[in-house]
Scaffold this motif. Structure first.
Motif, short mmCIF file in Angstrom:
data_model
loop_
_atom_site.label_atom_id
_atom_site.label_comp_id
_atom_site.label_asym_id
_atom_site.label_seq_id
_atom_site.Cartn_x
_atom_site.Cartn_y
_atom_site.Cartn_z
N HIS A 163 0.85 -1.20 0.00
CA HIS A 163 0.00 0.00 0.00
C HIS A 163 0.88 1.25 0.00
O HIS A 163 1.98 1.26 0.54
CB HIS A 163 -0.94 0.02 1.21
CG HIS A 163 -2.10 -0.92 1.05
ND1 HIS A 163 -3.28 -0.77 1.71
CD2 HIS A 163 -2.24 -2.03 0.28
CE1 HIS A 163 -4.13 -1.74 1.36
NE2 HIS A 163 -3.52 -2.52 0.50
N TYR A 216 1.48 5.21 0.90
CA TYR A 216 1.08 6.14 1.95
C TYR A 216 1.67 7.52 1.70
O TYR A 216 2.78 7.64 1.18
CB TYR A 216 1.59 5.66 3.32
CG TYR A 216 1.07 4.30 3.70
CD1 TYR A 216 -0.05 4.16 4.52
CD2 TYR A 216 1.68 3.15 3.22
CE1 TYR A 216 -0.54 2.90 4.86
CE2 TYR A 216 1.21 1.89 3.55
CZ TYR A 216 0.10 1.77 4.36
OH TYR A 216 -0.39 0.54 4.69
N CYS A 242 -3.46 6.41 3.54
CA CYS A 242 -3.20 5.30 2.64
C CYS A 242 -3.94 5.56 1.34
O CYS A 242 -5.16 5.57 1.31
CB CYS A 242 -3.65 3.97 3.24
SG CYS A 242 -3.36 2.61 2.08
N THR A 293 -3.91 3.67 -1.24
CA THR A 293 -4.48 2.41 -1.74
C THR A 293 -5.86 2.17 -1.13
O THR A 293 -6.82 1.90 -1.84
CB THR A 293 -3.53 1.24 -1.42
OG1 THR A 293 -2.22 1.60 -1.80
CG2 THR A 293 -3.96 -0.02 -2.16
N CYS A 294 -5.94 2.31 0.17
CA CYS A 294 -7.23 2.11 0.83
C CYS A 294 -8.22 3.21 0.46
O CYS A 294 -9.43 2.97 0.43
CB CYS A 294 -7.05 2.09 2.34
SG CYS A 294 -6.33 0.57 2.98
N CYS A 344 -5.95 -0.24 6.48
CA CYS A 344 -5.13 0.84 7.06
C CYS A 344 -5.98 1.98 7.60
O CYS A 344 -5.48 2.81 8.36
CB CYS A 344 -4.19 1.41 6.01
SG CYS A 344 -3.37 0.18 5.02
ZN LIG Z 1 -4.06 0.70 2.93
#
Ligand SMILES: [Zn+2]
Length: 319
Positions: free
Chosen positions: A102, A104, A201, A203-204, A216
């Motif tokens: 991921h 950040y 994050c 990605t999240c 996350c």
């Molecule tokens: Zn994440």
């Protein structure tokens, strides 16, 4: 554009889960999609889950006012004063989850009344190994402390996690001279005022996914603003002996029913058990539970985890 819409959806989902929380009012509504922290600024006077930590004889004073978390180094600690090193004075946020792969982004600000330097990292609670330190994307290249100027300092950084950290901390170390730290990080009586802490994050925060797929993101029910019970696993500092009873104490500022705990070796659970509540301990000033793991009898280094709190210990001694 597409990304923006997705973010908005995630954001409203988060808002919904906040409302479901019984302490919704305590959760800063500025929490954005992708936010991994329980507190970003200190405008409402709430510091937790951010907190300070000192090792004897280091001492800090703190207050949360003027929209910042203000830490004053009363005694920096360090080896010459009978302490250890820069980690004698800390400001940190625990209960973070970092997921391998991921991406950040990080932002942080600190106002300092004197110039100095500090160490900061995102790492397991043991502080050993990690995914980001001193604004460096590469853990291995981040060993140089961050220089802090007198006055206002702002930093932006990013990293992609090389590994998953089930329970991680973002910590700042700014104590006295000692191992890995040739001089005190700051002069005594320096005040560091932290603000606008961001760990996001991407990605999240970038897709519409269920909570289980956004590991996350800060879960507002995880650790709850001002009513968060302080908790701590206290171990025998000298280690434990083969064949002897092995007990740790789990201390909390509020009474808790028996907690589950896990003893891990190299990240693998080797023992699970339940705490035995013994009520309020006047000496400790906390509610305590005894964690008995006497059956763990093979020499080695272990971690004991209760909820979000863990502590590493050498166990058992072979003598
Ligand atoms: Zn994440």
């Amino acid at each position: 554009m597409h990304k923006k819409i997705a973010k908005a959806v995630t954001s409203s989902l988060m808002a919904a889960s906040m409302v479901a929380s019984s302490v919704a009012a305590l959760i800063p509504m500025s929490a954005a999609a992708g936010n991994c922290l329980g507190q970003n600024d200190f405008d409402d006077g709430i510091g937790l889950p951010w907190h300070i930590c000192v090792t004897n004889p280091a001492e800090q004073k703190f207050d949360i006012s003027g929209g910042t978390y203000n830490c004053t180094i009363v005694n920096p600690g360090g080896k010459e004063r009978g302490g250890d090193s820069r980690w004698d004075c800390q400001f940190r946020h625990r209960s973070l989850h970092i997921e391998q792969g991921h991406k950040y982004t990080i932002h942080w600000e600190v106002d300092a009344t004197s110039a100095g330097e500090l160490h900061t990292h995102i790492a397991p609670l043991s502080g050993v190994g990690g995914v980001w330190q001193n604004n460096s994307e590469q853990w291995e290249q981040g060993w140089n402390n961050v220089k802090i100027s007198e006055g206002h300092n702002e930093f932006d950084s990013s990293f992609t996690a090389k590994e998953t950290l089930e329970v991680a901390e973002w910590a700042f170390h700014y104590g006295g001279a000692g191992p890995y730290q040739p001089s005190d990080c700051f002069p005594k009586d320096t005040t560091l005022s932290f603000d606008n802490m961001k760990l996001e994050c991407e990605t999240c925060g970038s897709e519409f996914v269920s909570a289980s797929k956004t590991p996350c993101l800060w879960d507002p029910t995880n650790e709850l603003g001002v009513i968060t019970p302080r908790s701590d696993v206290r171990i025998n500092q000298v280690g434990y002996f083969v064949g002897a009873d092995k007990k740790a104490t789990y201390a909390t500022s509020e009474e808790k029913s028996a907690v589950s705990f896990t003893v891990k070796k190299n990240g693998t659970a080797v023992f699970t058990g339940k705490g035995k509540p013994i009520g309020f301990d006047k000496d400790a000033g906390d509610y305590c539970q005894i964690l008995d793991f006497s059956s763990v009898d093979e020499p080695g280094t272990y971690t004991i985890e209760v909820d979000d709190t863990s502590n590493t210990f050498l166990n058992p001694k072979t003598k």
